[in-house]
Design a protein around this motif. Structure first.
Motif, PDB file in Angstrom:
ATOM      1  N   LEU A 215       5.291  -9.580   0.163  1.00  0.00           N
ATOM      2  CA  LEU A 215       4.728  -9.534   1.508  1.00  0.00           C
ATOM      3  C   LEU A 215       4.430  -8.118   1.983  1.00  0.00           C
ATOM      4  O   LEU A 215       3.591  -7.913   2.873  1.00  0.00           O
ATOM      5  N   ASP A 216       5.104  -7.143   1.415  1.00  0.00           N
ATOM      6  CA  ASP A 216       4.887  -5.747   1.805  1.00  0.00           C
ATOM      7  C   ASP A 216       3.907  -5.025   0.884  1.00  0.00           C
ATOM      8  O   ASP A 216       3.752  -3.803   0.971  1.00  0.00           O
ATOM      9  N   ALA A 217       3.247  -5.763   0.004  1.00  0.00           N
ATOM     10  CA  ALA A 217       2.297  -5.153  -0.933  1.00  0.00           C
ATOM     11  C   ALA A 217       1.043  -4.686  -0.203  1.00  0.00           C
ATOM     12  O   ALA A 217       0.551  -5.347   0.720  1.00  0.00           O
ATOM     13  N   GLU A 218       0.507  -3.552  -0.630  1.00  0.00           N
ATOM     14  CA  GLU A 218      -0.781  -3.080  -0.159  1.00  0.00           C
ATOM     15  C   GLU A 218      -1.868  -3.661  -1.065  1.00  0.00           C
ATOM     16  O   GLU A 218      -1.898  -3.391  -2.266  1.00  0.00           O
ATOM     17  N   LEU A 219      -2.732  -4.472  -0.485  1.00  0.00           N
ATOM     18  CA  LEU A 219      -3.796  -5.139  -1.232  1.00  0.00           C
ATOM     19  C   LEU A 219      -5.152  -4.607  -0.777  1.00  0.00           C
ATOM     20  O   LEU A 219      -5.275  -4.023   0.296  1.00  0.00           O
ATOM     21  N   ARG A 220      -6.160  -4.843  -1.593  1.00  0.00           N
ATOM     22  CA  ARG A 220      -7.537  -4.540  -1.207  1.00  0.00           C
ATOM     23  C   ARG A 220      -8.249  -5.848  -0.878  1.00  0.00           C
ATOM     24  O   ARG A 220      -8.219  -6.802  -1.673  1.00  0.00           O
ATOM     25  N   HIS A 221      -8.852  -5.904   0.291  1.00  0.00           N
ATOM     26  CA  HIS A 221      -9.536  -7.121   0.733  1.00  0.00           C
ATOM     27  C   HIS A 221     -10.833  -7.299  -0.038  1.00  0.00           C
ATOM     28  O   HIS A 221     -11.591  -6.342  -0.238  1.00  0.00           O
ATOM     29  N   TRP A 222     -11.083  -8.535  -0.468  1.00  0.00           N
ATOM     30  CA  TRP A 222     -12.251  -8.787  -1.310  1.00  0.00           C
ATOM     31  C   TRP A 222     -13.569  -8.678  -0.557  1.00  0.00           C
ATOM     32  O   TRP A 222     -14.624  -8.465  -1.172  1.00  0.00           O
ATOM     33  N   VAL A 223     -13.545  -8.799   0.768  1.00  0.00           N
ATOM     34  CA  VAL A 223     -14.799  -8.732   1.520  1.00  0.00           C
ATOM     35  C   VAL A 223     -15.326  -7.295   1.597  1.00  0.00           C
ATOM     36  O   VAL A 223     -16.467  -7.011   1.216  1.00  0.00           O
ATOM     37  N   ASP A 224     -14.472  -6.370   2.070  1.00  0.00           N
ATOM     38  CA  ASP A 224     -14.952  -5.009   2.321  1.00  0.00           C
ATOM     39  C   ASP A 224     -14.157  -3.925   1.601  1.00  0.00           C
ATOM     40  O   ASP A 224     -14.438  -2.735   1.763  1.00  0.00           O
ATOM     41  N   GLY A 225     -13.160  -4.315   0.817  1.00  0.00           N
ATOM     42  CA  GLY A 225     -12.411  -3.337   0.046  1.00  0.00           C
ATOM     43  C   GLY A 225     -11.355  -2.582   0.829  1.00  0.00           C
ATOM     44  O   GLY A 225     -10.688  -1.700   0.269  1.00  0.00           O
ATOM     45  N   ARG A 226     -11.163  -2.921   2.114  1.00  0.00           N
ATOM     46  CA  ARG A 226     -10.171  -2.184   2.897  1.00  0.00           C
ATOM     47  C   ARG A 226      -8.755  -2.497   2.417  1.00  0.00           C
ATOM     48  O   ARG A 226      -8.498  -3.573   1.873  1.00  0.00           O
ATOM     49  N   THR A 227      -7.841  -1.571   2.628  1.00  0.00           N
ATOM     50  CA  THR A 227      -6.442  -1.788   2.280  1.00  0.00           C
ATOM     51  C   THR A 227      -5.762  -2.557   3.406  1.00  0.00           C
ATOM     52  O   THR A 227      -5.939  -2.228   4.592  1.00  0.00           O
TER      53      THR A 227
END
Length: 383
Positions: free
Chosen positions: A290-302
């Motif tokens: 749950l605390d992972a930093e992910l990249r959003h598939w739509v716009d690449g934001r963290t």
């Protein structure tokens, strides 16, 4: 109208002290609903595809109670929570069916990396192209489901540094799975893998999500989410399933909800870049859930996994209310507030509780929860 849902539930058997003991050959011979895995230390049961969450809850709990009753006839045995061999013995494979040639291949190729317990969630989708689009969306968001379900921070009596050691170790096969652009792409790719030997059979596609059906890859009618760790709390499991169902309902309603359409990644390499992004996000979620930093598939934001889940929850809750299953979705907020099983165990460990004691406490909590659910809900359905 709700979609059909079914679960494949893998569980470990063992002692009340948390030691995992292989009993699946006896269980499968005695109980109809259970099937064996290659290693005898875990066993699987499935629930029939149903729309009703109330009935699904009963179908999740009753086989476990039946299994517990049978285990008592074998000795002082119980069900052990978690998704890895938390307390030890990952150095040896215990074959459940020594004469099975496919199991020979599994043991020789992967060893005990596949001796894990997990939950697979199947959601019915009749239109194959809608199903493929749903698989694309859920492939990109599968790390969120891993983050919610992570329950394997231990292996061989040690803290591993991962919240889902299971998914970090599990041999995803084939190594590279593309983002399928259509049903015909899936058929063609599967045929190529079978011809090349990178898949031994049509079931030998071990990725976070896959199209499923009675004659795959040709006849497919359901999405199978495979990334989740074992989820011992049936209420939490149904909340995660409701999260998945609501997301798929959005996909069905909106043809433009598709990573190949909505992603702002460069069009020329979009499918390949999205697959790489999904894989990287899976690794991040296996590490910090749950605390992972992910990249959003739509716009690449963290974005933190918990924040992405919270955003989707607020977006999907009105739909769940409209369709009458918001009460099953709402326990998701408790997971975000209190943490998943891995985070709760690590908090106990950091507070001075040893791993064996944490697992043993989980065994007791699971028994109590099952009996409460059987008494409160299943009796009402019978009445």
């Amino acid at each position: 109208m709700l979609l059909t849902k079914g679960f494949e539930v893998e569980m470990y058997t063992g002692t009340p002290q948390g030691d995992i003991i292989g009993l699946s050959d006896k269980i499968v011979a005695a109980l109809n609903r259970f099937v064996r895995e290659p290693d005898s230390r875990n066993v699987e049961y499935t629930t029939p595809p149903l729309c009703s969450y109330d009935r699904l809850l009963c179908d999740l709990v009753r086989p476990r109670l039946q299994l517990r009753d049978y285990l008592k006839t074998l000795g002082d045995y119980t069900l052990v929570p978690g998704s890895t061999l938390s307390l030890g013995h990952s150095d040896r494979f215990y074959r459940s069916d020594p004469g099975n040639p496919y199991h020979d291949y599994i043991e020789q190729t992967y060893g005990t990396k596949i001796v894990t317990a997990s939950i697979h969630i199947n959601i019915g989708i009749e239109d194959p192209e809608v199903l493929m689009r749903a698989c694309r969306v859920i492939r990109m968001e599968a790390p969120l489901f891993l983050a919610l379900s992570a329950s394997s921070p231990f292996l061989d009596g040690e803290v591993t540094g991962y919240h889902s050691t299971r998914w970090q170790l599990f041999p995803k096969t084939p190594v590279h799975v593309p983002l399928f652009e259509s049903h015909s792409h899936f058929i063609r790719w599967t045929e190529e893998q079978l011809a090349a030997g990178t898949m031994q059979n049509v079931r030998h596609l071990w990725s976070s999500v896959r199209p499923n059906g009675d004659h795959r890859p040709y006849n497919i009618n359901r999405l199978e989410l495979r990334i989740c760790d074992a989820i011992e709390d049936p209420i939490a499991l149904l909340a995660i399933a409701a999260f998945l169902e609501a997301r798929i309902m959005q996909v069905i309603a909106d043809p433009n909800l598709d990573p190949l359409v909505q992603s702002q990644l460069p069009a020329q390499s979009r499918a390949e870049d999205l697959a790489s992004l999904a894989d990287a996000n899976e690794t991040a979620a296996a590490t910090n859930s749950l605390d992972a930093e992910l990249r959003h598939w739509v716009d690449g934001r963290t974005i933190l996994a918990r924040d992405w889940i919270a955003e989707l929850y607020e977006e999907m809750n009105p739909l769940a209310k409209e369709r009458g299953f918001a009460c099953f979705l709402s326990p998701l907020k408790k997971i975000l507030r209190q943490g998943n099983q891995a985070q709760q165990w690590l908090k106990l460990y950091e507070g001075g509780t040893d791993i064996r004691t944490a697992i043993a406490q989980g065994i007791i909590a699971m028994i109590k929860m099952e009996h409460e659910l059987e008494d409160k809900l299943c009796q009402q359905l019978v009445a």
